[in-house]
Write a protein that holds these residues in place. Structure first.
Motif, PDB file in Angstrom:
ATOM      1  N   PRO A 144      -7.916 -23.671 -15.022  1.00  0.00           N
ATOM      2  CA  PRO A 144      -8.898 -23.656 -13.939  1.00  0.00           C
ATOM      3  C   PRO A 144      -8.552 -24.681 -12.859  1.00  0.00           C
ATOM      4  O   PRO A 144      -7.907 -25.699 -13.164  1.00  0.00           O
ATOM      5  CB  PRO A 144     -10.205 -24.013 -14.657  1.00  0.00           C
ATOM      6  CG  PRO A 144      -9.780 -24.792 -15.862  1.00  0.00           C
ATOM      7  CD  PRO A 144      -8.444 -24.232 -16.266  1.00  0.00           C
ATOM      8  N   PRO A 145      -8.960 -24.416 -11.630  1.00  0.00           N
ATOM      9  CA  PRO A 145      -9.657 -23.208 -11.193  1.00  0.00           C
ATOM     10  C   PRO A 145      -8.687 -22.047 -11.003  1.00  0.00           C
ATOM     11  O   PRO A 145      -7.538 -22.258 -10.612  1.00  0.00           O
ATOM     12  CB  PRO A 145     -10.240 -23.628  -9.840  1.00  0.00           C
ATOM     13  CG  PRO A 145      -9.235 -24.626  -9.314  1.00  0.00           C
ATOM     14  CD  PRO A 145      -8.758 -25.380 -10.522  1.00  0.00           C
ATOM     15  N   PHE A 146      -9.166 -20.832 -11.286  1.00  0.00           N
ATOM     16  CA  PHE A 146      -8.400 -19.631 -10.980  1.00  0.00           C
ATOM     17  C   PHE A 146      -9.211 -18.849  -9.952  1.00  0.00           C
ATOM     18  O   PHE A 146     -10.308 -18.389 -10.230  1.00  0.00           O
ATOM     19  CB  PHE A 146      -8.168 -18.792 -12.235  1.00  0.00           C
ATOM     20  CG  PHE A 146      -7.481 -17.477 -11.939  1.00  0.00           C
ATOM     21  CD1 PHE A 146      -6.180 -17.445 -11.457  1.00  0.00           C
ATOM     22  CD2 PHE A 146      -8.151 -16.280 -12.136  1.00  0.00           C
ATOM     23  CE1 PHE A 146      -5.555 -16.242 -11.179  1.00  0.00           C
ATOM     24  CE2 PHE A 146      -7.532 -15.072 -11.865  1.00  0.00           C
ATOM     25  CZ  PHE A 146      -6.225 -15.049 -11.388  1.00  0.00           C
ATOM     26  N   PHE A 147      -8.665 -18.731  -8.765  1.00  0.00           N
ATOM     27  CA  PHE A 147      -9.404 -18.180  -7.630  1.00  0.00           C
ATOM     28  C   PHE A 147      -8.556 -17.112  -6.954  1.00  0.00           C
ATOM     29  O   PHE A 147      -7.430 -17.388  -6.517  1.00  0.00           O
ATOM     30  CB  PHE A 147      -9.732 -19.313  -6.654  1.00  0.00           C
ATOM     31  CG  PHE A 147     -10.507 -18.897  -5.431  1.00  0.00           C
ATOM     32  CD1 PHE A 147     -11.629 -18.081  -5.519  1.00  0.00           C
ATOM     33  CD2 PHE A 147     -10.130 -19.351  -4.167  1.00  0.00           C
ATOM     34  CE1 PHE A 147     -12.348 -17.724  -4.388  1.00  0.00           C
ATOM     35  CE2 PHE A 147     -10.842 -18.998  -3.035  1.00  0.00           C
ATOM     36  CZ  PHE A 147     -11.959 -18.181  -3.145  1.00  0.00           C
ATOM     37  N   VAL A 148      -9.067 -15.892  -6.891  1.00  0.00           N
ATOM     38  CA  VAL A 148      -8.351 -14.781  -6.276  1.00  0.00           C
ATOM     39  C   VAL A 148      -8.923 -14.499  -4.889  1.00  0.00           C
ATOM     40  O   VAL A 148     -10.140 -14.329  -4.732  1.00  0.00           O
ATOM     41  CB  VAL A 148      -8.443 -13.496  -7.131  1.00  0.00           C
ATOM     42  CG1 VAL A 148      -7.794 -12.310  -6.408  1.00  0.00           C
ATOM     43  CG2 VAL A 148      -7.778 -13.710  -8.478  1.00  0.00           C
ATOM     44  N   ILE A 149      -8.047 -14.485  -3.903  1.00  0.00           N
ATOM     45  CA  ILE A 149      -8.380 -14.018  -2.565  1.00  0.00           C
ATOM     46  C   ILE A 149      -7.588 -12.730  -2.352  1.00  0.00           C
ATOM     47  O   ILE A 149      -6.361 -12.776  -2.214  1.00  0.00           O
ATOM     48  CB  ILE A 149      -8.023 -15.046  -1.482  1.00  0.00           C
ATOM     49  CG1 ILE A 149      -8.738 -16.371  -1.741  1.00  0.00           C
ATOM     50  CG2 ILE A 149      -8.380 -14.515  -0.093  1.00  0.00           C
ATOM     51  CD1 ILE A 149      -8.367 -17.475  -0.761  1.00  0.00           C
ATOM     52  N   ALA A 150      -8.271 -11.600  -2.387  1.00  0.00           N
ATOM     53  CA  ALA A 150      -7.602 -10.309  -2.230  1.00  0.00           C
ATOM     54  C   ALA A 150      -7.876  -9.759  -0.839  1.00  0.00           C
ATOM     55  O   ALA A 150      -8.946  -9.996  -0.258  1.00  0.00           O
ATOM     56  CB  ALA A 150      -8.078  -9.318  -3.289  1.00  0.00           C
ATOM     57  N   THR A 151      -6.905  -9.030  -0.292  1.00  0.00           N
ATOM     58  CA  THR A 151      -7.080  -8.442   1.034  1.00  0.00           C
ATOM     59  C   THR A 151      -6.768  -6.960   0.996  1.00  0.00           C
ATOM     60  O   THR A 151      -6.010  -6.483   0.144  1.00  0.00           O
ATOM     61  CB  THR A 151      -6.145  -9.106   2.070  1.00  0.00           C
ATOM     62  OG1 THR A 151      -4.788  -8.671   1.844  1.00  0.00           O
ATOM     63  CG2 THR A 151      -6.202 -10.611   1.992  1.00  0.00           C
ATOM     64  N   GLN A 152      -7.377  -6.231   1.902  1.00  0.00           N
ATOM     65  CA  GLN A 152      -7.028  -4.835   2.117  1.00  0.00           C
ATOM     66  C   GLN A 152      -7.440  -4.436   3.529  1.00  0.00           C
ATOM     67  O   GLN A 152      -8.358  -5.009   4.111  1.00  0.00           O
ATOM     68  CB  GLN A 152      -7.668  -3.921   1.073  1.00  0.00           C
ATOM     69  CG  GLN A 152      -9.184  -3.876   1.077  1.00  0.00           C
ATOM     70  CD  GLN A 152      -9.722  -2.901   0.030  1.00  0.00           C
ATOM     71  OE1 GLN A 152      -8.987  -2.292  -0.726  1.00  0.00           O
ATOM     72  NE2 GLN A 152     -11.030  -2.761  -0.032  1.00  0.00           N
ATOM     73  N   ASN A 153      -6.713  -3.444   4.065  1.00  0.00           N
ATOM     74  CA  ASN A 153      -7.022  -2.913   5.391  1.00  0.00           C
ATOM     75  C   ASN A 153      -7.904  -1.688   5.211  1.00  0.00           C
ATOM     76  O   ASN A 153      -7.443  -0.660   4.721  1.00  0.00           O
ATOM     77  CB  ASN A 153      -5.722  -2.546   6.115  1.00  0.00           C
ATOM     78  CG  ASN A 153      -5.961  -2.035   7.534  1.00  0.00           C
ATOM     79  OD1 ASN A 153      -7.102  -1.822   7.945  1.00  0.00           O
ATOM     80  ND2 ASN A 153      -4.904  -1.823   8.280  1.00  0.00           N
ATOM     81  N   PRO A 154      -9.185  -1.763   5.599  1.00  0.00           N
ATOM     82  CA  PRO A 154     -10.105  -0.650   5.353  1.00  0.00           C
ATOM     83  C   PRO A 154      -9.835   0.556   6.240  1.00  0.00           C
ATOM     84  O   PRO A 154     -10.364   1.636   5.991  1.00  0.00           O
ATOM     85  CB  PRO A 154     -11.478  -1.262   5.651  1.00  0.00           C
ATOM     86  CG  PRO A 154     -11.188  -2.314   6.662  1.00  0.00           C
ATOM     87  CD  PRO A 154      -9.842  -2.876   6.289  1.00  0.00           C
ATOM     88  N   LEU A 155      -9.033   0.388   7.295  1.00  0.00           N
ATOM     89  CA  LEU A 155      -8.798   1.481   8.237  1.00  0.00           C
ATOM     90  C   LEU A 155      -7.560   2.290   7.888  1.00  0.00           C
ATOM     91  O   LEU A 155      -7.296   3.312   8.518  1.00  0.00           O
ATOM     92  CB  LEU A 155      -8.648   0.915   9.656  1.00  0.00           C
ATOM     93  CG  LEU A 155      -9.835   0.104  10.169  1.00  0.00           C
ATOM     94  CD1 LEU A 155      -9.542  -0.427  11.565  1.00  0.00           C
ATOM     95  CD2 LEU A 155     -11.103   0.939  10.167  1.00  0.00           C
ATOM     96  N   GLU A 156      -6.807   1.849   6.890  1.00  0.00           N
ATOM     97  CA  GLU A 156      -5.574   2.528   6.531  1.00  0.00           C
ATOM     98  C   GLU A 156      -5.715   3.128   5.142  1.00  0.00           C
ATOM     99  O   GLU A 156      -6.022   2.407   4.184  1.00  0.00           O
ATOM    100  CB  GLU A 156      -4.403   1.540   6.562  1.00  0.00           C
ATOM    101  CG  GLU A 156      -3.048   2.198   6.558  1.00  0.00           C
ATOM    102  CD  GLU A 156      -1.951   1.196   6.833  1.00  0.00           C
ATOM    103  OE1 GLU A 156      -0.890   1.592   7.337  1.00  0.00           O
ATOM    104  OE2 GLU A 156      -2.137   0.004   6.533  1.00  0.00           O
ATOM    105  N   SER A 157      -5.518   4.422   5.012  1.00  0.00           N
ATOM    106  CA  SER A 157      -5.695   5.081   3.725  1.00  0.00           C
ATOM    107  C   SER A 157      -4.408   5.684   3.169  1.00  0.00           C
ATOM    108  O   SER A 157      -4.304   5.917   1.967  1.00  0.00           O
ATOM    109  CB  SER A 157      -6.753   6.184   3.837  1.00  0.00           C
ATOM    110  OG  SER A 157      -6.374   7.144   4.802  1.00  0.00           O
ATOM    111  N   GLU A 158      -3.402   5.922   4.017  1.00  0.00           N
ATOM    112  CA  GLU A 158      -2.167   6.534   3.544  1.00  0.00           C
ATOM    113  C   GLU A 158      -1.411   5.567   2.639  1.00  0.00           C
ATOM    114  O   GLU A 158      -1.160   4.418   2.979  1.00  0.00           O
ATOM    115  CB  GLU A 158      -1.284   6.924   4.728  1.00  0.00           C
ATOM    116  CG  GLU A 158      -0.033   7.680   4.323  1.00  0.00           C
ATOM    117  CD  GLU A 158       0.767   8.156   5.525  1.00  0.00           C
ATOM    118  OE1 GLU A 158       1.871   8.693   5.325  1.00  0.00           O
ATOM    119  OE2 GLU A 158       0.283   8.004   6.668  1.00  0.00           O
ATOM    120  N   GLY A 159      -1.050   6.057   1.449  1.00  0.00           N
ATOM    121  CA  GLY A 159      -0.305   5.236   0.508  1.00  0.00           C
ATOM    122  C   GLY A 159      -1.121   4.160  -0.159  1.00  0.00           C
ATOM    123  O   GLY A 159      -0.566   3.173  -0.643  1.00  0.00           O
TER     124      GLY A 159
END
Length: 317
Positions: A144-159
């Motif tokens: 600890p600490p184990f902290f995840v910051i995840a990202t994604q582009n909500p406008l892109e769906s291909e792939g």
């Protein structure tokens, strides 16, 4: 608002918040939400377009914390072993040796998490919920600490592979960053010319100090009327006509923890109605199922529903 004269035990949080703010200019709310998740022992999902500061936010928090940082660029060909690690045969010793994967870190930036397969996405589930990894018949704790910051582009769906609901439910908060206003973008052009503001970031909070502050989160007072207010909001999501899936019990517990963490972040030992109201959308919206809505617009539509619920549920006096 933060206490103008916080007690000494809250000073590391003030330093952390101020330093990260020098890197991500003009974005106090995403910074606040990220630090609420960090304090509450949770994780954060940032949905936004490329180039608005997601990676800078993660690196600033990681460098401000006396810990380790790993960035993982998720791709369709990534395997669970690329995250967790694997055993490699050592011919000179005639035996296998387990090589730990990049998940063994304090701050993990899972960049474009929806670009990898559900099988690989699921490799994060146990780590995010229990702080441990089960691999090759052994259970290994994460420091600890184990902290995840995840990202994604909500406008892109291909792939891409949309995150399943059980994965979304592991994130304490979900938010965006957005474009800066003209004044702060102008300042960035001047201040960041020829230099990286991350170069000036140094540790301002130790892991021991963070551990002590996380302990304080559990001791924050929540008035019975505020607890009922929080539950009224959660229950309203389960009966709203526009929703096919309301907030889970885990969602309610996370909501309560986030409100306590927000209080500590502002140097208080009690929760206010504003703590609850201000966290309702980022804590609940990504957990809700909206009737007749594609996944790409889910958070925005669910956020509108939560704001409607906030307008209708009476705030305790």
């Amino acid at each position: 608002m933060p206490d103008p004269s916080p007690s000494p035990e809250f000073a590391p949080l003030a330093r952390l918040r101020e330093q990260v703010s020098r890197v991500l200019l003009g974005k106090p709310e995403p910074i606040r939400l990220a630090l609420v998740a960090l304090l509450g022992g949770g994780h954060i999902l940032i949905e936004d377009a490329p180039g608005v500061g997601k990676t800078s936010l993660a690196k600033a928090i990681a460098k401000s914390l006396d810990g380790t940082f790993t960035r993982l660029q998720f791709t369709p060909d990534m395997l669970p072993s690329d995250i967790l690690g694997a055993s490699l045969f050592k011919p000179d010793m005639g035996e296998f040796e387990f090589r730990r994967g990049p998940i063994f870190t304090n701050v993990l930036l899972a960049d474009e998490i929806n670009r990898t397969t559900p099988r690989t996405q699921s490799a994060l589930l146990e780590a995010m919920s229990e702080g441990q990894v089960s691999v090759e018949g052994a259970t290994l704790p994460l420091e600890p600490p184990f902290f995840v910051i995840a990202t994604q582009n909500p406008l892109e769906s291909e792939g891409t592979y949309p995150l399943p609901d059980n994965q979304l439910d592991r994130f304490m908060v979900c938010t965006g960053i957005g474009y800066p206003d003209r004044e702060h973008e102008r300042r960035a052009l001047i201040d960041h010319a020829g230099r990286d503001p991350l170069d000036d970031v140094a540790p301002v909070i130790s892991r021991q100090e963070l551990k002590a502050l996380r302990t304080r989160v559990g001791a924050v007072r929540v008035d019975d009327s505020l607890r009922d207010y929080l539950l009224d909001i959660v229950e309203a999501t389960r009966s709203h006509a526009d929703l096919v899936q309301g907030a889970s019990t885990r969602g309610a517990l996370t909501f309560d923890t986030a409100a306590r963490a927000a209080a500590v972040l502002d140097g208080r030992d009690y929760v206010t109605p504003d703590d609850v109201k201000g966290l309702a959308v980022p804590v609940l919206a990504h957990r809700l199922g909206v009737r007749g809505t594609m996944r790409e617009g889910r958070r925005e539509k669910a956020g509108a529903v939560v704001r409607q619920i906030l307008a209708e549920v009476p705030v305790p006096g």
